[in-house]
Scaffold this active site. Structure first.
Site, short mmCIF file in Angstrom:
data_model
loop_
_atom_site.label_atom_id
_atom_site.label_comp_id
_atom_site.label_asym_id
_atom_site.label_seq_id
_atom_site.Cartn_x
_atom_site.Cartn_y
_atom_site.Cartn_z
N ARG A 171 0.82 -1.22 0.00
CA ARG A 171 0.00 0.00 0.00
C ARG A 171 0.85 1.26 0.00
O ARG A 171 0.47 2.27 0.58
CB ARG A 171 -0.96 0.02 1.22
CG ARG A 171 -1.86 -1.16 1.32
CD ARG A 171 -2.94 -1.21 0.24
NE ARG A 171 -3.71 -2.41 0.37
CZ ARG A 171 -3.43 -3.55 -0.28
NH1 ARG A 171 -2.41 -3.63 -1.14
NH2 ARG A 171 -4.17 -4.62 -0.10
N SER A 219 -10.48 -0.85 4.41
CA SER A 219 -9.63 -1.08 5.59
C SER A 219 -8.98 0.23 6.03
O SER A 219 -8.31 0.89 5.23
CB SER A 219 -8.53 -2.09 5.26
OG SER A 219 -9.13 -3.35 5.03
N GLU A 289 -3.97 2.99 6.78
CA GLU A 289 -3.91 2.84 5.32
C GLU A 289 -4.60 4.04 4.69
O GLU A 289 -4.17 4.58 3.68
CB GLU A 289 -4.62 1.53 4.91
CG GLU A 289 -4.68 1.32 3.42
CD GLU A 289 -5.23 -0.06 3.05
OE1 GLU A 289 -4.97 -1.04 3.79
OE2 GLU A 289 -5.92 -0.15 2.03
C1 LIG Z 1 -15.77 -0.73 0.42
C2 LIG Z 1 -14.30 -0.51 0.15
C3 LIG Z 1 -13.51 -1.59 -0.13
C4 LIG Z 1 -12.14 -1.42 -0.39
N1 LIG Z 1 -11.37 -2.51 -0.66
C5 LIG Z 1 -10.07 -2.35 -0.95
C6 LIG Z 1 -9.24 -3.47 -1.25
O1 LIG Z 1 -9.70 -4.61 -1.32
N2 LIG Z 1 -7.93 -3.26 -1.50
C7 LIG Z 1 -7.38 -2.01 -1.46
O2 LIG Z 1 -6.17 -1.87 -1.71
N3 LIG Z 1 -8.13 -0.92 -1.18
C8 LIG Z 1 -9.45 -1.05 -0.92
N4 LIG Z 1 -10.22 0.05 -0.62
C9 LIG Z 1 -9.58 1.36 -0.52
C10 LIG Z 1 -9.57 2.18 -1.82
O3 LIG Z 1 -10.64 1.79 -2.68
C11 LIG Z 1 -8.23 2.02 -2.58
O4 LIG Z 1 -7.16 2.49 -1.81
C12 LIG Z 1 -8.26 2.76 -3.91
O5 LIG Z 1 -7.10 2.43 -4.64
C13 LIG Z 1 -8.32 4.27 -3.76
O6 LIG Z 1 -8.60 4.82 -5.04
P1 LIG Z 1 -9.29 6.24 -5.18
O7 LIG Z 1 -9.39 6.58 -6.61
O8 LIG Z 1 -10.59 6.26 -4.44
O9 LIG Z 1 -8.23 7.16 -4.47
P2 LIG Z 1 -8.48 8.35 -3.44
O10 LIG Z 1 -9.08 7.81 -2.19
O11 LIG Z 1 -9.20 9.43 -4.13
O12 LIG Z 1 -6.98 8.77 -3.15
C14 LIG Z 1 -6.11 7.90 -2.42
C15 LIG Z 1 -4.68 8.46 -2.49
O13 LIG Z 1 -4.22 8.39 -3.83
C16 LIG Z 1 -3.82 9.68 -4.29
N5 LIG Z 1 -4.15 9.73 -5.72
C17 LIG Z 1 -5.35 9.55 -6.31
N6 LIG Z 1 -5.23 9.63 -7.65
C18 LIG Z 1 -3.93 9.88 -7.91
C19 LIG Z 1 -3.17 10.06 -9.11
N7 LIG Z 1 -3.74 9.99 -10.32
N8 LIG Z 1 -1.84 10.29 -9.01
C20 LIG Z 1 -1.24 10.35 -7.80
N9 LIG Z 1 -1.90 10.20 -6.63
C21 LIG Z 1 -3.23 9.95 -6.69
C22 LIG Z 1 -4.63 10.66 -3.46
O14 LIG Z 1 -4.02 11.95 -3.41
C23 LIG Z 1 -4.61 9.94 -2.12
O15 LIG Z 1 -3.39 10.16 -1.44
C24 LIG Z 1 -11.58 -0.10 -0.37
C25 LIG Z 1 -12.42 0.99 -0.10
C26 LIG Z 1 -13.76 0.80 0.13
C27 LIG Z 1 -14.63 2.01 0.39
#
Ligand SMILES: Cc1cc2nc3c(=O)[nH]c(=O)nc-3n(C[C@H](O)[C@H](O)[C@H](O)COP(=O)(O)OP(=O)(O)OC[C@H]3O[C@@H](n4cnc5c(N)ncnc54)[C@H](O)[C@@H]3O)c2cc1C
Length: 297
Positions: A171, A219, A289
């Site tokens: 992560r 998580s 995380e």
């Molecule tokens: C119900 C649920 C289940 C989940 N299950 C999982 C799982 O199984 N495994 C897992 O790993 N995660 C899981 N997550 C967490 C989350 O979905 C992941 O971490 C996902 O990758 C975040 O993507 P996002 O687009 O929503 O990023 P955001 O939450 O919008 O951003 C997360 C981070 O990434 C940065 N970021 C976003 N886009 C960019 C970019 N283009 N360039 C550089 N930095 C960027 C942001 O600034 C921030 O620091 C879950 C979340 C939920 C709500």
């Protein structure tokens, strides 16, 4: 704040935009400026126009973000729906821009007869967020499949990088300051298996073990080496525990659930409470995380 005139750009610029509309916890104060680029070229022009002192935060689907109640000073870049190119190259590589949802990437790869991408189906984020977090599930991890990347810097310049240029861990990824993921090229395996049914099975497993449908960020804590954060939280008696309007899920102890009245400060207080209680019981300090950003109210 010195922001270029909206008239010059094809994207959508919003001021004082409530971040509660853009996070899966559905909470967080306003962002001073929130820009949804029309496409990559539009984003390049927009970034080039910004005064250098303006702080920039990228937000994908906000599914791993706790935005504090005072909101975000500076500029949010939201590529969802703007950076949406997704196609297969002639050599079989998959090009995906950072605003493509992980679910769409999984479905696209399944239709191309590719295996390995199915874990993306249940991650409710964007490709950009998955790259930044090295998102993973059920043994799959984003960076196992990345071949090359297109980065964009704060002046709007594009840079091509190989996956080997990055240090990637659980992560976490070492992204240079003032650079973000614009797109990635993935290389998945050809598969003769029924990828659609694999995706269905993985989604079913999630539904059985996670509080899907309730506002959360997945998580909250990373698993400490050799341990499961959820087991430590449950073992410390905190499954279902509420502090104000923030509650540890009764279904999965590493999920915190918000409600209509929940404030980010309550989630943050519950996170600290869990860390303190687990540390007192197991001598392990859980690390978040979820990324916590913005100002307190
Ligand atoms: C119900 C649920 C289940 C989940 N299950 C999982 C799982 O199984 N495994 C897992 O790993 N995660 C899981 N997550 C967490 C989350 O979905 C992941 O971490 C996902 O990758 C975040 O993507 P996002 O687009 O929503 O990023 P955001 O939450 O919008 O951003 C997360 C981070 O990434 C940065 N970021 C976003 N886009 C960019 C970019 N283009 N360039 C550089 N930095 C960027 C942001 O600034 C921030 O620091 C879950 C979340 C939920 C709500």
């Amino acid at each position: 704040m010195n922001v270029a005139s909206e008239a010059h750009f094809k994207g959508k610029l919003m001021f004082d935009e409530p971040m509660s509309k853009h996070t899966s916890w559905r909470l967080g104060g306003p962002a001073d400026c929130y820009y949804v680029p029309a496409d990559l070229n539009d984003l390049q022009l927009y970034l080039a126009s910004l005064a250098p002192e303006i702080e920039i935060l990228w937000v994908g689907l906000g599914s791993n973000l706790l935005v504090r109640d005072g909101g975000i000073r500076g500029q949010v870049i939201a590529p969802l729906n703007g950076l949406r190119e997704l196609y297969a190259n002639a050599d079989g590589g998959i090009y995906a821009e950072s605003g493509v949802s992980c679910a769409k990437l999984a479905k696209f790869c399944q239709k191309q007869g590719l295996g390995g991408a199915e874990f993306f189906a249940g991650i409710p984020g964007t490709v950009g967020g998955a790259l930044a977090m090295n998102a993973g599930a059920f043994g799959g991890e984003t960076w196992n499949w990345v071949e090359s990347l297109s980065l964009i810097d704060r002046f709007g310049q594009l840079l091509t990088r190989s996956a080997d240029d990055f240090e990637v861990g659980y992560r976490q990824v070492n992204l240079p300051p003032q650079q973000w993921f614009a797109a990635a090229e993935f290389r998945f395996n050809r598969s003769a298996e029924d990828e659609a049914s694999k995706i269905r099975q993985l989604l079913q497993k999630r539904n059985e073990s996670q509080p899907i449908g309730q506002p959360s960020c997945g998580s909250v804590f990373k698993n400490p080496p050799g341990k499961h954060a959820a087991e430590l939280i449950e073992g410390a008696g905190l499954k279902g525990f509420c502090l104000g309007n923030a509650c540890v899920s009764k279904k999965h102890a590493n999920f915190i659930i918000s409600g209509a009245a929940t404030r980010a400060s309550e989630i943050e207080a519950l996170i600290k409470h869990i860390q303190d209680i687990v540390q007192a019981r197991y001598a392990v300090r859980l690390q978040t995380e979820v990324r916590i950003v913005g100002e307190a109210a």
